[in-house]
Design an enzyme around this catalytic site. Structure first.
Site, mmCIF file in Angstrom:
data_model
loop_
_atom_site.group_PDB
_atom_site.id
_atom_site.type_symbol
_atom_site.label_atom_id
_atom_site.label_comp_id
_atom_site.label_asym_id
_atom_site.label_seq_id
_atom_site.Cartn_x
_atom_site.Cartn_y
_atom_site.Cartn_z
ATOM 1 N N ASP A 127 34.105 24.713 -38.956
ATOM 2 C CA ASP A 127 35.355 24.563 -39.702
ATOM 3 C C ASP A 127 36.288 23.577 -38.983
ATOM 4 O O ASP A 127 35.826 22.657 -38.310
ATOM 5 C CB ASP A 127 36.003 25.931 -39.928
ATOM 6 C CG ASP A 127 36.143 26.732 -38.626
ATOM 7 O OD1 ASP A 127 36.381 26.126 -37.564
ATOM 8 O OD2 ASP A 127 36.009 27.973 -38.670
ATOM 9 N N SER A 128 37.589 23.780 -39.100
ATOM 10 C CA SER A 128 38.540 22.824 -38.517
ATOM 11 C C SER A 128 38.465 22.763 -37.003
ATOM 12 O O SER A 128 38.774 21.722 -36.402
ATOM 13 C CB SER A 128 39.972 23.181 -38.942
ATOM 14 O OG SER A 128 40.293 24.504 -38.553
ATOM 15 N N ILE A 129 38.062 23.854 -36.360
ATOM 16 C CA ILE A 129 37.965 23.840 -34.898
ATOM 17 C C ILE A 129 36.849 22.897 -34.465
ATOM 18 O O ILE A 129 36.920 22.278 -33.403
ATOM 19 C CB ILE A 129 37.752 25.270 -34.361
ATOM 20 C CG1 ILE A 129 38.917 26.166 -34.801
ATOM 21 C CG2 ILE A 129 37.639 25.269 -32.843
ATOM 22 C CD1 ILE A 129 38.739 27.632 -34.439
ATOM 23 N N GLN A 135 38.162 19.136 -35.452
ATOM 24 C CA GLN A 135 39.094 18.598 -34.465
ATOM 25 C C GLN A 135 38.443 18.342 -33.104
ATOM 26 O O GLN A 135 39.094 17.824 -32.194
ATOM 27 C CB GLN A 135 40.268 19.567 -34.283
ATOM 28 C CG GLN A 135 41.120 19.738 -35.524
ATOM 29 C CD GLN A 135 42.209 20.787 -35.355
ATOM 30 O OE1 GLN A 135 42.449 21.282 -34.250
ATOM 31 N NE2 GLN A 135 42.873 21.129 -36.443
ATOM 32 N N HIS A 170 43.998 27.328 -33.470
ATOM 33 C CA HIS A 170 43.286 26.125 -33.055
ATOM 34 C C HIS A 170 43.429 25.908 -31.548
ATOM 35 O O HIS A 170 44.291 26.512 -30.904
ATOM 36 C CB HIS A 170 43.786 24.916 -33.851
ATOM 37 C CG HIS A 170 43.527 25.049 -35.316
ATOM 38 N ND1 HIS A 170 44.456 25.594 -36.176
ATOM 39 C CD2 HIS A 170 42.436 24.749 -36.069
ATOM 40 C CE1 HIS A 170 43.959 25.606 -37.412
ATOM 41 N NE2 HIS A 170 42.728 25.111 -37.365
#
Length: 242
Positions: free
Chosen positions: A10-12, A15, A191
């Protein structure tokens, strides 16, 4: 053809190629050995990830796949009564979705090293502070995630890894071993800070080292091994068409 390490999540994960990110650090230490491929999708849960499998890991592909990290759960564990309710996936389904992802990757490439990574812990105060900084008085007072619920998802991730005989990183537990983990490792209660990225990087590299990745060869000879007068000799083995 140079092998790949795919970081999927996912976003982790999305990034992770930022400065100081764990994915970028993997790309650095394995440069000229494997291609570290970023497949991170902000906001995604395991239910949505299933739709991507045949696109990201086509069964007919001949690209060597050295390893895949699967890093989902932070969104699956979103609360039904919170602002992330559409991302919520029931915990039993979360575990089975992870199983499906692993099975697909192993069907494509049985010898690929698959690593499961649990969601990180959640700092609920940090989440509230972040929401207020973004939305001011309009910020919801309902928690979008709790550390307790996320911990149950982490437990199922680790349990599945043990069941399938796969290595795992219990990030939820590991980070909470450190004092003041909430601010040290999390930028917004969820995050990762640079220090949080370092934890992921170090834990993943431990697993990769145990699998022999530290001994992976360079794709082409180091410049120090190249014969200045007869450079073609240095390339004949890896580039027979020279």
């Amino acid at each position: 053809m140079r092998p790949q390490i795919v970081v999927f999540g996912d976003s982790i994960t999305q990034q992770s190629f930022r400065s100081g990110g764990w994915g970028a650090s993997l790309a650095d230490i394995y440069s000229r050995k494997v291609d570290v491929v970023l497949r991170g999708y902000g906001g995604y849960n395991t239910r949505w990830a299933l739709f991507l499998l045949h696109h990201l890991f086509p069964l007919e592909s001949s690209t060597p796949l050295a390893a895949v990290t699967i890093f989902f759960g932070a969104n699956d564990a979103a609360l039904l009564e919170g602002t992330g309710k559409k991302q919520h996936v029931p915990i039993e389904e979360y575990k089975e979705n992870l199983r499906t992802i692993v099975r697909h990757i192993k069907d494509r490439s049985p010898n690929t090293l698959v690593v499961l990574i649990t969601p990180p812990p959640v700092d609920q105060q940090g989440r509230r502070e972040f929401a207020r900084s973004m939305y001011g008085d309009k910020a919801s007072e309902l928690a979008d995630r709790t550390n307790e619920v996320t911990g149950t998802y982490a437990e199922q991730c680790v349990a599945l890894a043990k069941e399938l005989g796969l290595p795992s990183v219990n990030l939820w537990s590991k980070m909470q071993e450190t004092r003041d983990w909430q601010k040290k490792f999390l930028s917004d209660g969820l995050h990762l800070t640079p220090e949080g990225n370092t934890v992921v990087f170090e834990e993943v590299v431990k697993i990769f080292d145990q699998a022999g990745f530290s001994d992976l060869p360079f794709d082409f000879p180091p410049h120090s091994d190249i014969d200045g007068e007869h450079p073609e000799k240095s390339f004949l083995q890896q580039c027979p068409a020279v």
